[in-house]
Design a protein around this motif. Structure first.
Motif, PDB file in Angstrom:
ATOM      1  N   ALA A 209     -21.221  21.556  35.784  1.00 23.60           N
ATOM      2  CA  ALA A 209     -21.914  22.271  34.700  1.00 23.60           C
ATOM      3  C   ALA A 209     -21.802  23.780  34.880  1.00 23.60           C
ATOM      4  CB  ALA A 209     -23.383  21.855  34.657  1.00 23.60           C
ATOM      5  N   HIS A 287     -31.541  23.407  37.604  1.00 28.03           N
ATOM      6  CA  HIS A 287     -30.419  24.026  38.308  1.00 28.03           C
ATOM      7  C   HIS A 287     -30.255  23.404  39.692  1.00 28.03           C
ATOM      8  CE1 HIS A 287     -27.571  27.294  39.212  1.00 28.03           C
ATOM      9  NE2 HIS A 287     -28.090  27.258  40.431  1.00 28.03           N
ATOM     10  N   SER A 288     -29.009  23.181  40.106  1.00 27.80           N
ATOM     11  CA  SER A 288     -28.698  22.653  41.433  1.00 27.80           C
ATOM     12  C   SER A 288     -27.345  23.194  41.855  1.00 27.80           C
ATOM     13  CB  SER A 288     -28.673  21.118  41.411  1.00 27.80           C
ATOM     14  OG  SER A 288     -27.582  20.649  40.617  1.00 27.80           O
ATOM     15  N   TYR A 294     -25.526  15.556  42.637  1.00 23.66           N
ATOM     16  CA  TYR A 294     -26.014  16.147  41.400  1.00 23.66           C
ATOM     17  C   TYR A 294     -24.988  16.060  40.273  1.00 23.66           C
ATOM     18  CZ  TYR A 294     -29.787  17.987  44.250  1.00 23.66           C
ATOM     19  OH  TYR A 294     -30.865  18.106  45.095  1.00 23.66           O
ATOM     20  N   TYR A 299     -26.905  10.505  38.091  1.00 21.43           N
ATOM     21  CA  TYR A 299     -27.845  11.627  38.014  1.00 21.43           C
ATOM     22  C   TYR A 299     -27.778  12.297  36.641  1.00 21.43           C
ATOM     23  CZ  TYR A 299     -30.326  15.902  39.349  1.00 21.43           C
ATOM     24  OH  TYR A 299     -31.211  16.949  39.412  1.00 21.43           O
ATOM     25  N   GLN A 300     -26.565  12.499  36.135  1.00 23.43           N
ATOM     26  CA  GLN A 300     -26.398  13.132  34.831  1.00 23.43           C
ATOM     27  C   GLN A 300     -26.965  12.268  33.711  1.00 23.43           C
ATOM     28  OE1 GLN A 300     -25.266  16.266  34.183  1.00 23.43           O
ATOM     29  NE2 GLN A 300     -25.262  16.544  36.417  1.00 23.43           N
ATOM     30  N   LEU A 303     -30.616  12.992  33.497  1.00 20.97           N
ATOM     31  CA  LEU A 303     -30.884  14.261  32.814  1.00 20.97           C
ATOM     32  C   LEU A 303     -30.801  14.090  31.299  1.00 20.97           C
ATOM     33  CD1 LEU A 303     -28.964  16.915  34.982  1.00 20.97           C
ATOM     34  CD2 LEU A 303     -31.300  16.063  35.233  1.00 20.97           C
ATOM     35  N   CYS A 310     -28.469  20.847  32.215  1.00 17.20           N
ATOM     36  CA  CYS A 310     -27.969  20.929  33.587  1.00 17.20           C
ATOM     37  C   CYS A 310     -27.321  22.285  33.838  1.00 17.20           C
ATOM     38  CB  CYS A 310     -26.967  19.813  33.866  1.00 17.20           C
ATOM     39  SG  CYS A 310     -26.348  19.808  35.575  1.00 17.20           S
TER      40      CYS A 310
END
Length: 392
Positions: A209, A287-288, A294, A299-300, A303, A310
Motif C-alpha cells: 500500500a 498504518h503498518s 500485514y 489481513y487485507q 481491513l 491501509c
C-alpha cells in the motif's frame, strides 16, 4: 440514544484471561478496555462456572491436573503473602531513611550490607551515601521519599523530567535540578539497554500500500488513525512475538496479541481485539510496515471488511512508523530488559500488566502534556471516543 455493544466469544475470552491468567484487576481491565466492571465480572463468573462443571463436560480431574491446581494455589498463596509483607513494611516505614537505619542495625550484628540492601530493595550506593551525608530537614526527607515512591511506581523507568511532573501532580513542587540531585543521592538511575532482532519480512510478492500517513503523527480525533507493528520478547523458553495496535490520537494501545511465532493470525488477532473494543467508524486509516503479515490477503480482507484504509511505510524506513517503534522501545527499556522471563506465559502476564496497569492508565506522555492515554481521552472527550457506543 445509547446502544449496547456486542462482543463475540473470542473477545470475552481474551478479557477473562487478562483477569485470570495475567492477574490484572477488574477495575484496571475495565478502565483500559472501556468495558463495564459488571460485564467483566459476569464473563469471569460464566467462565469459572463452565470450567467447574456448571455447563461443561463435568469430567473428573486427573491426578496430574489436581496436583497442578494444588501447586498453582500454593504459588498464588505464597505470592499473596509476600505482597502483603511488602505492603505492610511500606506502610510502617514510608521513608527510605528508616530502611537505611535498619540496614545499619543489621550490619552491627554481622549481617552483610549487600544482603540487607537486596532484601529491602535499596541500592548499596544509596546506603553508603546516606552514611556519609549529614542529617537533612524533614521536608527534604519527605521529598526524597515521594520521589522514590514515584520512581518505583514507574517500574524504575522515569527520568528526572517525568519524575518532576509526577511529583508536581502530587503537590510536591520542585525543580528538575533538585530532582536530579535527589535521584543521585538515592542511587536512582533507569537502566536502559539496546538490543535488536530483525522482525520485518518485506521480501514477498503481496501488493504494497501507499504511505498515506506520511509521518503525520498528530491526530485531533480518536479512532481516525491507528498504527500497528510487531516486535519480539526474549524468554528462556524461546522468542515471544507481540503484535500491537495504537490509536495515534491518545497513544493508547487499543489491541494486542502474543504468540510463539509470527503468523498472519497474530496481527489479525491484535486488530480484532482493537476493533471489538473501539468500534471505529468507516474510513479509519491503519498504518503498518511492509511485513508479509500485514500485506497478506487474510489481513487485507479484514481491513476491507471493516472499511479501513491501509497505509504502509516505505521499505526499510522505520521512521515512517516512529511512534509505534517508540512504544516498543519504551516497553523494552521500562520493563522487558529489566526482567529475565522463565517462559512465554510469564512474559505474557508481565506485558499485559505493563500495557493495562501502567502504560495506558498511568504512564506520563510528554506529547500528551504529561498525561496518561486514558486520562488524556477522559479530559478531552466527555463523550465516548468517536465510533465507540456507551455501555448500558
Amino acid at each position: 440514544m445509547k446502544t449496547r455493544r456486542k462482543f463475540d466469544a473470542a473477545f470475552k475470552l481474551e478479557v477473562v484471561r487478562m483477569v485470570r491468567d495475567q492477574q490484572l484487576s477488574v477495575p484496571e481491565v475495565s478502565r483500559t478496555m472501556g468495558i463495564g466492571e459488571t460485564a467483566i465480572r459476569r464473563w469471569v463468573h460464566q467462565y469459572e462456572d463452565e470450567i467447574n462443571g456448571g455447563s461443561g463436560t463435568g469430567l473428573p480431574l486427573t491426578a496430574e491436573q489436581q496436583r497442578i491446581r494444588e501447586l498453582e494455589a500454593e504459588v498464588s498463596r505464597l505470592r499473596s503473602d509476600n505482597d502483603l509483607l511488602k505492603k505492610a513494611f511500606r506502610l510502617l516505614c514510608p521513608r527510605i531513611e528508616v530502611k537505611y537505619r535498619l540496614i545499619q542495625q543489621w550490619a552491627e550484628r554481622a549481617t552483610p550490607v549487600a544482603q540487607a540492601c537486596r532484601v529491602l530493595e535499596v541500592s548499596r550506593a544509596g546506603y553508603y551515601q546516606y552514611r556519609q551525608r549529614p542529617s537533612r530537614p524533614i521536608a527534604e526527607a519527605r521529598a526524597g521519599a515521594a520521589l522514590r515512591a514515584q520512581f518505583e511506581a514507574s517500574g524504575r523507568s522515569y527520568g528526572s523530567r517525568r519524575l518532576q511532573r509526577a511529583l508536581r501532580q502530587l503537590g510536591h513542587a520542585m525543580g528538575r535540578y533538585r530532582v536530579r540531585r535527589l535521584m543521585r543521592e538515592a542511587g536512582l538511575k533507569p537502566i536502559w539497554r539496546h538490543k535488536f532482532v530483525h522482525t520485518t519480512d518485506s521480501k514477498h510478492d503481496f501488493p504494497v500500500a501507499e504511505n498515506l500517513l506520511n509521518r503525520q503523527f498528530q491526530v485531533d480525533q480518536p479512532n481516525r488513525v491507528w498504527v500497528a507493528d510487531l516486535t519480539y520478547i526474549r524468554t528462556r523458553q524461546g522468542w515471544l512475538y507481540l503484535a500491537a495496535v495504537m490509536d495515534l490520537y491518545s497513544r493508547k494501545i487499543v489491541g494486542w496479541s502474543t504468540a510463539a511465532s509470527m503468523p498472519t493470525a497474530l496481527v489479525r488477532s491484535a486488530l480484532q481485539i482493537a476493533l471489538q473494543q473501539r468500534q471505529p467508524p468507516q474510513g479509519l486509516l491503519l498504518h503498518s510496515d511492509q511485513g508479509s503479515q500485514y500485506a497478506s490477503g487474510a489481513y487485507q480482507d479484514l481491513l476491507r471488511e471493516h472499511g479501513i484504509q491501509c497505509s504502509m511505510s516505505r521499505k526499510g524506513n522505520c521512521w515512517d512508523n516512529a511512534v509505534m517503534e517508540r512504544f516498543f522501545l519504551n516497553l523494552k527499556m521500562e520493563r522487558v530488559w529489566q526482567r529475565d522471563y522463565a517462559n512465554r506465559a510469564e512474559a505474557q502476564r508481565d506485558i499485559a500488566h505493563y500495557i493495562v496497569g501502567f502504560y495506558n492508565s498511568r504512564r506520563l506522555h510528554s506529547s500528551l502534556g504529561y498525561l496518561s492515554p486514558v486520562d488524556y481521552e477522559l479530559q478531552n472527550f466527555t463523550q465516548p471516543p468517536i465510533g465507540v457506543s456507551a455501555i448500558t
